[in-house]
Write an enzyme that holds these catalytic residues in place. Structure first.
Site, short mmCIF file in Angstrom:
data_model
loop_
_atom_site.label_atom_id
_atom_site.label_comp_id
_atom_site.label_asym_id
_atom_site.label_seq_id
_atom_site.Cartn_x
_atom_site.Cartn_y
_atom_site.Cartn_z
CD GLN A 44 -19.39 -12.29 -36.94
OE1 GLN A 44 -20.29 -11.45 -36.89
NE2 GLN A 44 -19.19 -13.16 -35.97
CB ALA A 81 -29.25 -19.42 -38.55
CG HIS A 82 -25.16 -18.63 -34.02
ND1 HIS A 82 -24.40 -17.95 -33.13
CD2 HIS A 82 -24.30 -19.45 -34.69
CE1 HIS A 82 -23.13 -18.34 -33.23
NE2 HIS A 82 -23.05 -19.25 -34.18
CB THR A 124 -32.01 -36.97 -39.36
OG1 THR A 124 -31.85 -38.37 -39.60
CG2 THR A 124 -33.47 -36.59 -39.50
CB CYS A 138 -13.40 -19.27 -30.56
SG CYS A 138 -14.88 -19.20 -31.55
C1 PLP Z 1 -16.17 -15.39 -39.07
C2 PLP Z 1 -16.70 -16.61 -38.38
N1 PLP Z 1 -16.57 -17.80 -38.98
C3 PLP Z 1 -17.03 -18.92 -38.42
C4 PLP Z 1 -17.65 -18.90 -37.20
C5 PLP Z 1 -18.11 -20.19 -36.60
O1 PLP Z 1 -19.48 -20.32 -36.69
P1 PLP Z 1 -20.29 -21.29 -35.69
O2 PLP Z 1 -20.39 -20.54 -34.41
O3 PLP Z 1 -21.60 -21.46 -36.38
O4 PLP Z 1 -19.52 -22.53 -35.58
C6 PLP Z 1 -17.82 -17.69 -36.54
C7 PLP Z 1 -18.49 -17.63 -35.21
O5 PLP Z 1 -17.94 -17.31 -34.20
C8 PLP Z 1 -17.32 -16.51 -37.15
O6 PLP Z 1 -17.44 -15.32 -36.55
#
Ligand code: PLP
Length: 386
Positions: free
Chosen positions: A180, A201-202, A238, A325
Site C-alpha cells: 500500500q 503494480a495494481h 514464463t 478481502c
Molecule cells: C497491504 C497489502 N498486502 C498485500 C496485498 C495483496 O496484494 P495482491 O492483491 O497483489 O495479491 C494487498 C492487497 O489487497 C494489500 O493491501
C-alpha cells in the site's frame, strides 16, 4: 444516480493509467515472445522484462537483480513466510503484526497449525505497532518478523526502519509488505533496512497480475513456485511480459511524480476530512498518526458499514468497509479489534481511499451523498448499534 460513478476504493485496486495501458498494448498484440527463448522474439521480450525490472528497482532505490517478478503481493508475502518456515524445518518462531494483510496472517496461521510458533503483535489504539512491542516479542528462535509499511485498512504507517535496526542487531530477518505504500510515499530499501519487501503494480495505477518480491543482496528466499529457471531460479513461470511492462511503466511514472501524487492525494483527503464536520458523529480513525496521504478510515456511529457501503454503491459511489478481502462477510475487522475497538464499533466503519483520477468535485459530491445515506440509515438502524 446523477453523473458518472465515483471510485473511492483505491486501496482495493486502482484504475489503469492510460500511459501504462499504451505501453502494454503492443505486448497484447503485435509483440510477443517467451523471454527464455534464444531467438529474436524471445530476446525482445527479455529486453522488455529487464527494462521493467530496472524501473521497478529504481522506484525502490534498489538494484535490478534484487527484484523478482511474481504474480501478486499475496504471492510475495506467502513466499517469504513459507521460506522462513522451511529454513527452520517448521520449528522456529514467527512474529507478525496484527495489522498484516491476510496473505501474511493466514500463512502464519497455517504454519502455526503445522507446529511453528507465532506471536501476533497488536497495534496501539493509534493504529501503530510500537517498536518496543515487537522487541518484546522477539525470542532466540525467532526466524522472521513481518511488519507492513502502511496499513491497507486504516492507512497508518509503521516504524519499519526502527524495527529493522533491532532485527538486524539480533540477526532476525524482517519482511516488509509495502504493497500500500508504493507509489504513495517514498520507498527506499536502503533506508528501510528490511531484508525482503513486497509491492504490487495494481495499487498504483499499474496492471493486476504483476508484483515484485525485493530481496536484499545476500538474502535468499526459497522459491515458492517451482519449475523452470526463470527469475534466476527464484520464481518459475514464463514471465507475464505485458503486465511486467505495465508494472515498469507505472513505477517509472510513480517515481517521477511522487511529490505531486502525495500532494494531490493529501489535498483530496484533507478536503474530505474537513467536510465531515457537517455530518454528525462521524470521526476519522487514527487521524493524528502518521498515515498514507490517500486513506480515510471512518467510524460512523450507529451505522453498519456494510449497509452504508451498499447504499453508497447504489448512489454511484464505490467505497469499502475495510480490506477488500474481508468484504462480503459480517465479521468485524481483525485489525480494528486488535486496536481495541469493540466489535459493534468495528462494524461501523468505512474506508475511503483516493487515487490519482479523483477530483475535488468528486469529494464534494461524495460528502453530500454520505451525509444523506448516513442520515437515512440512522433512521432505520436498530437501537443496539447506537
Ligand atoms: C497491504 C497489502 N498486502 C498485500 C496485498 C495483496 O496484494 P495482491 O492483491 O497483489 O495479491 C494487498 C492487497 O489487497 C494489500 O493491501
Amino acid at each position: 444516480v446523477t453523473g458518472a460513478r465515483v471510485y473511492l476504493d483505491n486501496n482495493a485496486t486502482t484504475p489503469l493509467d492510460p500511459r501504462v495501458r499504451a505501453a502494454m498494448l503492443p505486448w497484447l498484440g503485435e509483440r510477443w515472445g517467451n523471454p527464455s527463448s534464444i531467438h529474436r522474439s524471445g530476446q525482445d521480450a527479455r529486453e522488455a522484462v529487464e527494462e521493467g525490472r530496472a524501473r521497478v528497482a529504481a522506484l525502490l532505490g534498489s538494484r535490478p537483480e534484487e527484484v523478482v517478478f511474481v504474480a501478486s503481493g499475496t504471492e510475495a508475502n506467502n513466499a517469504v513466510v513459507r521460506s522462513a518456515a522451511r529454513r527452520s524445518s517448521g520449528q522456529g518462531h514467527l512474529v507478525v503484526s496484527a495489522l498484516e494483510h491476510p496473505s501474511i496472517r493466514m500463512t502464519a496461521d497455517d504454519l502455526a497449525a503445522l507446529g511453528m510458533s507465532v506471536t501476533v503483535v497488536p497495534p496501539g489504539a493509534d493504529g501503530v505497532v510500537a517498536v518496543t512491542a515487537v522487541e518484546a516479542a522477539l525470542r532466540p528462535d525467532t526466524r522472521l518478523v513481518c511488519l507492513m509499511l502502511a496499513s491497507n485498512e486504516i492507512g497508518t504507517l509503521q516504524p519499519v526502519a526502527e524495527v529493522a535496526r533491532e532485527c538486524r542487531r539480533r540477526g532476525v530477518a524482517l519482511h516488509c509488505d509495502a504493497v500500500q505504500a508504493a507509489g504513495k510515499i517514498p520507498l527506499d530499501t536502503a533506508k528501510l533496512g528490511a531484508d525482503t519487501l513486497a509491492i504490487g503494480a495494481h495499487k498504483f495505477h499499474g496492471p493486476l497480475g504483476a508484483a515484485a518480491l525485493w530481496t536484499r543482496t545476500g538474502v535468499e528466499v526459497q522459491p515458492y513456485v517451482l519449475g523452470g529457471g526463470q527469475e534466476r531460479r527464484r520464481r518459475a513461470s514464463t514471465e507475464n511480459v505485458a503486465a511486467i511492462v505495465g508494472f515498469g511503466e507505472a513505477a517509472r511514472h510513480a517515481a517521477a511524480e511522487l511529490a505531486d501524487r502525495r500532494s494531490h492525494l493529501a489535498a483530496l483527503r484533507d478536503r474530505f476530512e474537513a467536510g465531515l464536520a457537517a455530518i454528525e458523529d462521524v470521526t476519522v480513525h487514527c487521524q493524528s498518526s502518521p498515515r498514507l496521504p490517500n486513506t480515510s478510515h471512518l467510524a460512523v456511529q450507529g451505522v453498519e458499514g456494510e449497509a452504508l457501503t451498499i447504499r453508497l454503491d447504489l448512489a454511484g459511489f464505490a467505497v469499502s468497509t475495510g480490506s477488500a478481502c474481508a468484504s462480503g462477510t459480517m465479521e468485524p475487522s481483525p485489525t480494528l479489534l486488535a486496536m481495541g475497538l469493540p466489535p459493534h464499533q468495528a462494524l461501523s466503519s468505512l474506508r475511503v481511499s483516493f487515487g490519482m483520477t479523483n477530483t475535488a468535485a468528486e469529494v464534494d459530491r461524495f460528502l453530500d451523498a454520505l451525509g444523506r445515506e448516513v442520515a437515512a440509515l440512522r433512521r432505520l438502524a436498530p437501537s443496539v448499534l447506537r
